[in-house]
Design a protein around this motif. Structure first.
Motif, PDB file in Angstrom:
ATOM      1  N   PHE A   1       0.824  -1.209   0.000  1.00  0.00           N
ATOM      2  CA  PHE A   1       0.000   0.000   0.000  1.00  0.00           C
ATOM      3  C   PHE A   1       0.861   1.263   0.000  1.00  0.00           C
ATOM      4  CE2 PHE A   1      -2.625  -3.431   1.391  1.00  0.00           C
ATOM      5  CZ  PHE A   1      -3.885  -3.147   0.866  1.00  0.00           C
ATOM      6  N   ASP A   2       1.627   1.396  -1.065  1.00  0.00           N
ATOM      7  CA  ASP A   2       2.527   2.543  -1.189  1.00  0.00           C
ATOM      8  C   ASP A   2       2.208   3.388  -2.418  1.00  0.00           C
ATOM      9  OD1 ASP A   2       3.281   0.823  -3.189  1.00  0.00           O
ATOM     10  OD2 ASP A   2       5.390   0.667  -2.610  1.00  0.00           O
ATOM     11  N   GLY A   3       1.054   3.139  -3.024  1.00  0.00           N
ATOM     12  CA  GLY A   3       0.667   3.894  -4.204  1.00  0.00           C
ATOM     13  C   GLY A   3       1.104   3.271  -5.517  1.00  0.00           C
ATOM     14  N   SER A   4       1.819   2.162  -5.445  1.00  0.00           N
ATOM     15  CA  SER A   4       2.311   1.532  -6.661  1.00  0.00           C
ATOM     16  C   SER A   4       1.193   0.827  -7.412  1.00  0.00           C
ATOM     17  CB  SER A   4       3.420   0.532  -6.323  1.00  0.00           C
ATOM     18  OG  SER A   4       2.951  -0.469  -5.443  1.00  0.00           O
ATOM     19  N   VAL A   5       1.418   0.585  -8.703  1.00  0.00           N
ATOM     20  CA  VAL A   5       0.447  -0.055  -9.581  1.00  0.00           C
ATOM     21  C   VAL A   5       1.003  -1.378 -10.075  1.00  0.00           C
ATOM     22  CG1 VAL A   5      -0.844   0.139 -11.751  1.00  0.00           C
ATOM     23  CG2 VAL A   5      -0.523   2.159 -10.302  1.00  0.00           C
ATOM     24  N   SER A   6       0.172  -2.418 -10.033  1.00  0.00           N
ATOM     25  CA  SER A   6       0.538  -3.736 -10.543  1.00  0.00           C
ATOM     26  C   SER A   6      -0.244  -3.999 -11.825  1.00  0.00           C
ATOM     27  CB  SER A   6       0.212  -4.821  -9.509  1.00  0.00           C
ATOM     28  OG  SER A   6       0.839  -4.560  -8.275  1.00  0.00           O
ATOM     29  N   ARG A   7       0.308  -4.883 -12.657  1.00  0.00           N
ATOM     30  CA  ARG A   7      -0.314  -5.167 -13.949  1.00  0.00           C
ATOM     31  C   ARG A   7      -0.356  -6.667 -14.202  1.00  0.00           C
ATOM     32  NH1 ARG A   7       0.961  -6.333 -19.198  1.00  0.00           N
ATOM     33  NH2 ARG A   7      -0.119  -5.180 -20.882  1.00  0.00           N
TER      34      ARG A   7
ATOM     35  N   ALA B   1      -8.402  -2.304 -18.613  1.00  0.00           N
ATOM     36  CA  ALA B   1      -8.342  -1.190 -19.555  1.00  0.00           C
ATOM     37  C   ALA B   1      -6.982  -1.170 -20.241  1.00  0.00           C
ATOM     38  CB  ALA B   1      -8.592   0.141 -18.837  1.00  0.00           C
ATOM     39  N   LYS B   2      -6.848  -0.309 -21.231  1.00  0.00           N
ATOM     40  CA  LYS B   2      -5.583  -0.213 -21.957  1.00  0.00           C
ATOM     41  C   LYS B   2      -4.491   0.426 -21.119  1.00  0.00           C
ATOM     42  CE  LYS B   2      -7.712   0.035 -26.531  1.00  0.00           C
ATOM     43  NZ  LYS B   2      -7.942   0.885 -27.735  1.00  0.00           N
ATOM     44  N   ASP B   3      -4.889   1.285 -20.162  1.00  0.00           N
ATOM     45  CA  ASP B   3      -3.895   1.927 -19.308  1.00  0.00           C
ATOM     46  C   ASP B   3      -4.473   2.093 -17.913  1.00  0.00           C
ATOM     47  OD1 ASP B   3      -5.389   4.444 -19.186  1.00  0.00           O
ATOM     48  OD2 ASP B   3      -4.722   4.756 -21.242  1.00  0.00           O
ATOM     49  N   GLN B   4      -3.686   2.675 -17.034  1.00  0.00           N
ATOM     50  CA  GLN B   4      -4.023   2.750 -15.614  1.00  0.00           C
ATOM     51  C   GLN B   4      -4.648   4.073 -15.192  1.00  0.00           C
ATOM     52  OE1 GLN B   4      -0.133   3.556 -13.269  1.00  0.00           O
ATOM     53  NE2 GLN B   4       0.544   2.461 -15.092  1.00  0.00           N
ATOM     54  N   ARG B   5      -4.954   4.957 -16.125  1.00  0.00           N
ATOM     55  CA  ARG B   5      -5.359   6.312 -15.743  1.00  0.00           C
ATOM     56  C   ARG B   5      -6.639   6.346 -14.914  1.00  0.00           C
ATOM     57  NH1 ARG B   5      -6.908   5.639 -21.045  1.00  0.00           N
ATOM     58  NH2 ARG B   5      -9.040   6.269 -21.618  1.00  0.00           N
ATOM     59  N   ASP B   6      -7.562   5.380 -15.151  1.00  0.00           N
ATOM     60  CA  ASP B   6      -8.819   5.392 -14.401  1.00  0.00           C
ATOM     61  C   ASP B   6      -8.599   5.223 -12.906  1.00  0.00           C
ATOM     62  OD1 ASP B   6     -10.382   5.645 -16.751  1.00  0.00           O
ATOM     63  OD2 ASP B   6     -10.215   3.497 -17.099  1.00  0.00           O
TER      64      ASP B   6
END
Length: 354
Positions: free
Chosen positions: A175-181, A209-214
């Motif tokens: 829970f550090d703000g990182s994004v996983s894919r 989605a195609k990217d993580q912006r949402d």
């Protein structure tokens, strides 16, 4: 064999050498109550098409790849329907939000301790169960699943919606703000983000989605300064002794055409009474004669003696209390107590009146 029977058999087979997962049975039982309503409506030429899930991170039935990119719809699975009326849970005045009282997040199944900025994402559903507050949100035609809890461990116990599609990423997120894919299906990635929107509040969000912006759009619109009532247009003012609301979920993504609320009333975490409010425009009234009365109002009791239905609502609405299996230790009197104190908003298609 019914859908419920199949789920029971599968669960028992999976646990033939050990204990039975009562949470999965509970989720299936909640679905059974809603299936009963759908079957009655099928005779009138339509069905609600919603499934109540009140288990522990258990997804019953296909999730419809919630969050799929608008340019891609998997075969047989559709996007969320554009709502004529956007709905949100009604405010719970005098109750602190998650920012001021992070310890309250998930502690009361009747309350949500988060909301969104005006013109933020549109709710498709929201829920509180097993210490987790969550919502599925429409963001530009993609569905983002958001979950909040008062501890990281609570979130790691299970996941729902998009998050349930990648359980390993959901369990192991930092829970550090990182994004996983994850690669996802048909080449459309699944994105997950873990972060702390306020001290003591843990959040997890996912989208296909195609990217993580949402994920960042939802985080930017998130507000933690106010609490809301999970039951939406349904309030329970009377409960059997020793019970409380232990689970809540509302589906609002197709208002004004469709709306559903499911509340679980129980002692501790054991399976309990299920209260179902369903509203579908265009459904003819299927029952108009009761065989019981509660507070002077006509009520129908099923021949099996496992649920009560309050009559007299509009033909498009149904309110029932299911106290049959797997609920244990509950009686028709308990169900009648709940039904006698149930209050339904007069205008279900007007969320501002809830």
């Amino acid at each position: 064999m019914t859908d419920l029977d199949e789920r029971i058999v599968l669960t028992l087979r999976e646990h033939a050498d050990g204990s039975v997962d009562t949470d999965r049975l509970l989720a299936a039982a909640v679905g059974r109550g809603r299936t009963r309503l759908r079957r009655r409506r099928t005779a009138a030429g339509t069905a609600l098409g919603l499934v109540a899930v009140l288990g522990v991170g258990v997804a019953i039935g296909p999730m419809g790849l919630h969050g799929s990119d608008p340019d891609y719809v998997p075969p047989g699975l559709g996007r969320p329907t554009d709502a004529v009326v956007a709905a949100m849970p009604p405010r719970a005045d005098g109750v602190a939000g998650a920012a001021d009282r992070p310890d309250l997040v998930g502690a009361d199944a009747g309350l949500l301790h988060f909301g969104f900025a005006p013109n933020g994402p549109r709710y498709l559903n929201w829920s509180v169960r097993d210490g987790v507050e969550s919502a599925e949100l429409d963001v530009g035609g993609r569905t983002v699943t958001l979950e909040l809890a008062a501890s990281a461990d609570v979130l790691r116990r299970g996941a729902q919606g998009v998050l349930a599609m990648v359980p390993e990423l959901s369990r192991n997120g930092v829970f550090d703000g990182s994004v996983s894919r994850d690669d996802g299906l048909n080449g459309v990635p699944i994105w997950l983000r873990h972060w702390q929107p306020a001290p003591g509040v843990y959040a997890r969000a996912g989208v296909v989605a195609k990217d993580q912006r949402d994920l960042f759009d939802v985080a930017a619109a998130l507000r933690l300064d106010q609490a809301y009532r999970c039951g939406g247009p349904l309030r329970l003012t009377a409960l059997p002794p020793g019970t409380q609301i232990t689970g809540c979920e509302a589906w609002v993504g197709e208002l004004p055409g469709r709306l559903a609320v499911a509340l679980m009333v129980a002692r501790a975490s054991a399976p309990g009474i299920r209260v179902n409010l369903d509203h579908t425009i265009g459904v003819a009234e299927s029952r108009n004669k009761g065989n019981r009365t509660i507070g002077g109002k006509p009520v129908y009791r099923s021949p099996q003696g496992d649920y009560l239905e309050l009559l007299g609502l509009s033909g498009a609405s149904r309110l029932s209390v299911d106290f049959g299996w797997p609920a244990q230790g509950y009686t028709e009197e308990d169900a009648a107590t709940v039904l006698s104190g149930a209050q339904v908003a007069e205008h279900l298609d007007r969320p501002d009146t809830w």
